[in-house]
Design an enzyme around this catalytic site. Structure first.
Site, mmCIF file in Angstrom:
data_model
loop_
_atom_site.group_PDB
_atom_site.id
_atom_site.type_symbol
_atom_site.label_atom_id
_atom_site.label_comp_id
_atom_site.label_asym_id
_atom_site.label_seq_id
_atom_site.Cartn_x
_atom_site.Cartn_y
_atom_site.Cartn_z
ATOM 1 N N HIS A 137 0.832 -1.198 0.000
ATOM 2 C CA HIS A 137 0.000 0.000 0.000
ATOM 3 C C HIS A 137 0.872 1.256 0.000
ATOM 4 C CE1 HIS A 137 1.166 0.619 4.177
ATOM 5 N NE2 HIS A 137 0.972 -0.677 4.343
ATOM 6 N N GLU B 226 -2.158 -7.936 6.536
ATOM 7 C CA GLU B 226 -0.826 -7.809 7.136
ATOM 8 C C GLU B 226 -0.661 -8.748 8.330
ATOM 9 O OE1 GLU B 226 2.132 -7.535 6.995
ATOM 10 O OE2 GLU B 226 2.832 -5.464 7.233
#
Length: 221
Positions: A9, A82
């Protein structure tokens, strides 16, 4: 052949503040927004067919900005989330280095000795990323896919696809936000093999280009 363009990201506020994010979240910075838009260049240049993203907000927003108005499917994949850091999420790395020096050292240097407080072990992360790569292949079979995940998840993916020692992988700097790691995947019978062509490529992220793409924060969908 299946070509995967794996990335992180865009830059977030917690990245700048030196905080662990894990499953927590902070907003993309102005630079992070421009990095996300900059990924659109990769979609155009490489002829990307679909986007696969982590469900966490910072990854979804990166995916949405990269996609723009392009008519490309965007799929949310839970397994791309994550590393779950439990009680460490939101805490400063510098503070943890002082309060939990041994475990903090293991996190970066001896992963299988790291002991999470309410989160995942590295072994659990690796198993999840192995499953993620299988899911990705099934969804992207014969296509070109942009895969948006996170820093430590990407490190675990590199371990899965290369077989390299995880200690050596995580001891290196985390790959830059929205850099591209290009992987060619081939399946023979039930076995998927991977050829890594690029790791952490940032050629689409030169500062002049990013400055032209600077955005204010968009409204929520």
């Amino acid at each position: 052949m299946t070509d995967l363009y794996i990335t992180r990201h865009g830059e977030t506020q917690w990245n700048n503040e030196g905080r662990f994010q894990g499953r927590g979240n902070s907003e993309l910075t102005a630079k992070g927004l421009s990095q996300a838009v900059g990924l659109g260049q990769v979609l155009d240049l490489e002829g990307i067919d679909l986007i696969l993203t982590s469900p966490l907000k910072r990854a979804r927003e990166t995916a949405r900005l990269a996609k723009g108005e392009r008519d490309i499917p965007l799929i949310i994949l839970e397994s791309l989330s994550e590393f779950d850091l439990g009680d460490w999420e939101g805490l400063k790395l510098s503070d943890l280095a002082k309060s939990e020096p041994a475990n903090y050292f293991n996190y970066w240097n001896d992963p299988f000795e790291y002991r999470p407080s309410g989160g995942e072990t590295y072994s659990e992360l690796i198993l999840r990323m192995d499953q993620a790569m299988k899911e990705i292949y099934e969804l992207a079979d014969g296509k070109k896919a942009l895969v948006i995940t996170h820093g430590m998840a990407l490190m675990a993916i590199l371990h899965v696809i290369t077989g390299s020692d995880l200690k050596k992988i995580i001891s290196k700097p985390v790959l830059r936000q929205t850099s591209i790691t290009k992987v060619r995947a081939t399946k023979v019978h039930d076995d998927i093999t991977y050829e890594v062509e690029l790791i952490g490529d940032t050629s689409h992220l030169d500062e002049e280009t990013l400055s032209k793409l600077m955005l204010t924060k968009p409204s929520e969908e």
